[in-house]
Enzyme design. Structure first.
Site, PDB file in Angstrom:
ATOM      1  N   GLU A   1      31.926 -53.502 -23.241  1.00 38.69           N
ATOM      2  CA  GLU A   1      30.667 -52.784 -23.340  1.00 38.69           C
ATOM      3  C   GLU A   1      29.431 -54.358 -23.155  1.00 38.69           C
ATOM      4  O   GLU A   1      29.097 -55.279 -23.799  1.00 38.69           O
ATOM      5  CB  GLU A   1      29.775 -51.573 -23.239  1.00 38.69           C
ATOM      6  CG  GLU A   1      28.494 -50.996 -22.546  1.00 38.69           C
ATOM      7  CD  GLU A   1      26.864 -51.651 -23.209  1.00 38.69           C
ATOM      8  OE1 GLU A   1      26.860 -53.180 -21.916  1.00 38.69           O
ATOM      9  OE2 GLU A   1      26.893 -51.795 -23.836  1.00 38.69           O
TER      10      GLU A   1
ATOM     11  N   GLU B   1      22.573 -64.109 -17.786  1.00 37.74           N
ATOM     12  CA  GLU B   1      21.702 -63.521 -18.252  1.00 37.74           C
ATOM     13  C   GLU B   1      21.078 -63.681 -19.210  1.00 37.74           C
ATOM     14  O   GLU B   1      21.192 -64.857 -19.979  1.00 37.74           O
ATOM     15  CB  GLU B   1      23.008 -61.794 -18.842  1.00 37.74           C
ATOM     16  CG  GLU B   1      22.284 -61.355 -19.718  1.00 37.74           C
ATOM     17  CD  GLU B   1      23.499 -60.139 -20.633  1.00 37.74           C
ATOM     18  OE1 GLU B   1      24.296 -60.995 -21.044  1.00 37.74           O
ATOM     19  OE2 GLU B   1      23.004 -59.079 -20.251  1.00 37.74           O
TER      20      GLU B   1
END
Ligand code: ADP
Length: 482
Positions: free
Chosen positions: A251, A384
Site C-alpha cells: 500500500e 507526492e
C-alpha cells in the site's frame, strides 16, 4: 516510554544493546529511546511467532478455532475502546499529529479490531461442481507467520487493518513499526498479552527500516509481508520478497484527484476537499492532493477555498488544531525542497494557512498551501508531497478531467463531485484508482471498504472483508469417492 522489543509476550532488550532516539516533532527535542533491532532480534521474534502457530498449526495459537480467535480480538477491541485517550496521546506524541486526529485514529483502531473479530468465523471456502464421483472444496488457510512493516503516519490504524486481518485469519505476526512512531504499536502488543493472546502471536521489533525492516523482509520464517509506506521502499521490499517467493501486499503513495464539475454542490464539496488534504498535515497516502475544477466555476471555487485555507492553523498536537507538525526533520526538509522547486518554477501560492503562536520554531511545522494553475506536467501535480499542499488546475470537459485524473503514476483514490448520475458512473468507471468516492471523499477510507492501489500505488487490498483474503492461502481438496 517503552524502550524494548516485545517478543513472546515479554519485553526484550535489543540484542546489540543499541537504541535510537525518539524525537518530539513539535520541538525537535529528544524525549526517549527505543531499541535498535537487528537480525538477532528479528530471529527471536520470528521464532516466537512460529512457536505460537506451530509446525502444523498445532501451537497454542494455531489450534484455536476461528470463533476463539474472534473472542480474543473482541477483547482487544474492547480494551482499546476503554483506552482511546491513552492511545490518542501516544500517537500524538510520537507522530506530532493533532490530538483530534489521533483520537479518531484510536477509535478507528478499535473499530478495525471489532470488525475483524466479527469476521473471523465468517470466512469460508467453496465447493466446486466437478466430475461425477468427486467432491471438491476450497479452504482458506493462514500463511503462518506474517511480517508487517508499518509507517509513521497512521501506526495504530494500519496495525488495526493489517495485523487485525492477519490475526483474524489465524496468522501470528511480527511487526516492525516506523522508527519515528513505535510507542502505540508496542503498547498494543502489550495490551494484547494482557487480554489473553498467547505468547508469540503479536511480536514487535523496533528499529531502522534498512536494519530491522530489511531483516524481516528477507527472513525465511516470514510467509507473507504487508507493507505500507513510500513507493521507493515498497519496490525494495517487493524485490527482497521476490528472492524467496514471498507474497507481498503493498500500500504505497498517491496523488489523488478531487474532480469538481460545474454542477457540484460546493457547500458539501469544499469542506471535504480541505480536510482531505490537510488531515494529518497532508501525510496521508490517500490525501486528495490534486484539485481539478471545471473552468466555468474555477475562479469562484478557488476564491472560496482560499478563504478556508487562510483559516487553517498548525500548532502543537495538544491544542487539537487542524494540523500538528510534520513527523520528522527528513520529511520537513523534503517538503521544503518540493516547495522551493515550485517557487523556482514560478508556481503561484493562492492562499496559505497560519502557524499558531505556540508552534515552536524548532518544530517541523508547515502551514497549509493552496497552489493555483499548476501545470499538469509540473512535479507539484505529479509527485507526492506528503504535506498540506493542494495543487489546483482547471479542466474544460469530462474527457479532459478523466485524462488529467489518470495522468500520474499513481492510482489510489479519486473524488468526483457532480449531481449528474450518468457522469458519476462514467467517470468512476474510467478513473484508474482503487477507490472512487462520489460526492464524498473518504481520506483513509472506511474500515469496511476495501482499499488499495493501482499502478505505482501498490497492489493487494486491505480493509473490509476483502482485506482478510490476502492473509490466507487457498487450498483445493479434491475427493474421489466414486
Ligand atoms: P519514510 O521514507 O518516510 O520513512 P518508508 O516507506 O521508508 O517511509 O518507511 C515505512 C516503513 O518501512 C518504516 O517502518 C521503515 O522503517 C520501513 N523501511 C524502510 N526501509 C526499509 C527496507 N529497506 N526494508 C524494510 N523496511 C523498510
Amino acid at each position: 516510554m517503552r524502550k524494548h522489543h516485545f517478543i513472546g509476550n515479554a519485553w526484550c532488550e535489543a540484542s546489540s544493546g543499541e537504541t535510537l532516539p525518539i524525537i518530539d516533532p513539535s520541538n525537535g527535542a529528544e524525549v526517549g529511546q527505543i531499541a535498535r533491532g537487528t537480525a538477532q532480534d528479528v530471529d527471536a521474534a520470528v521464532a516466537a511467532a512460529r512457536r505460537a502457530v506451530g509446525e502444523t498449526f498445532d501451537g497454542p495459537w494455531g489450534v484455536l478455532s476461528a470463533s476463539e480467535r474472534g473472542r480474543l480480538l473482541y477483547r482487544l477491541a474492547a480494551a482499546v475502546q476503554d483506552r482511546i485517550e491513552e492511545f490518542a496521546l501516544l500517537e500524538a506524541q510520537d507522530t506530532g499529529k493533532s490530538i483530534k486526529t489521533a483520537r479518531t485514529d484510536a477509535i478507528f483502531l478499535a473499530r478495525y479490531l471489532e470488525f475483524y473479530a466479527g469476521a473471523c468465523d465468517k470466512l469460508h471456502g467453496d465447493t466446486i461442481p466437478f466430475q461425477t464421483g468427486f467432491t471438491v472444496m476450497t479452504i482458506r488457510e493462514p500463511h503462518g507467520v506474517t511480517g508487517h512493516i508499518i509507517p509513521w503516519n497512521y501506526p495504530i490504524q494500519i496495525f488495526g487493518r493489517t495485523v487485525g486481518a492477519a490475526l483474524a485469519t489465524g496468522n501470528a505476526c511480527v511487526v516492525k513499526p516506523a522508527e519515528d512512531a513505535s510507542q502505540s504499536v508496542l503498547r498494543l502488543a502489550e495490551l494484547a498479552a494482557e487480554v489473553g493472546f498467547p505468547a508469540g502471536v503479536i511480536n514487535v521489533v523496533t528499529g531502522y527500516g534498512h536494519e530491522a525492516g530489511a531483516c524481516l523482509t528477507a527472513h525465511q520464517g516470514i510467509d507473507h509481508i504487508s507493507f505500507t509506506g513510500s513507493t521507493a521502499t515498497g519496490r525494495l521490499i517487493a524485490q527482497a520478497a521476490a528472492e524467496r517467493h514471498c507474497p507481498v501486499t503493498l500500500e504505497l503513495g498517491g496523488k489523488s484527484p478531487q474532480i469538481v464539475f460545474e454542477d457540484a454542490n460546493l457547500d458539501e464539496a469544499l469542506p471535504v476537499i480541505v480536510t482531505a488534504i490537510v488531515q494529518n498535515a497532508g501525510q496521508t497516502c490517500s490525501a486528495g492532493s490534486r484539485l481539478l475544477v471545471q473552468r466555468s466555476i474555477y475562479e469562484p471555487v478557488l476564491q472560496a477555498l482560499a478563504e478556508r485555507f487562510r483559516a487553517l492553523k498548525a500548532g502543537p498536537p495538544h491544542l487539537g488544531l487542524d494540523m500538528g507538525p510534520l513527523v520528522n526533520r527528513k520529511q520537513y526538509e523534503q517538503v521544503k525542497r518540493i516547495l522551493a522547486k515550485a517557487e523556482a518554477d514560478g508556481l503561484q501560492v493562492m492562499a496559505r494557512g497560519a502557524l499558531h503562536p505556540e508552534a515552536a520554531s524548532a518544530g517541523y511545522y508547515q502551514e497549509a498551501l493552496l497552489y493555483r494553475d499548476v501545470p499538469h506536467d509540473n512535479s507539484l501535480a505529479q509527485q507526492e508531497v506528503f504535506g498540506p499542499v493542494l495543487a489546483a488546475m482547471p479542466f474544460e470537459s469530462e474527457e479532459e478531467a478523466i485524462a488529467l485524473a489518470n495522468g500520474t503514476d499513481y492510482g489510489l483514490v479519486a473524488g468526483i463531485w457532480t449531481q449528474d448520475g450518468g457522469r458519476q458512473m462514467r467517470v468512476a468507471r474510467k478513473v484508474r484508482s482503487g477507490q472512487v468516492f462520489i460526492n464524498n471523499y473518504g481520506a483513509g477510507g472506511g474500515v469496511e471498504l476495501p482499499f488499495g492501489g493501482m499502478k505505482s500505488s501498490g497492489y493487494g487490498r486491505e480493509k473490509g472483508f476483502e482485506g482478510m483474503l490476502g492473509f490466507t492461502v487457498l487450498k483445493t481438496i479434491a475427493i474421489r469417492h466414486g
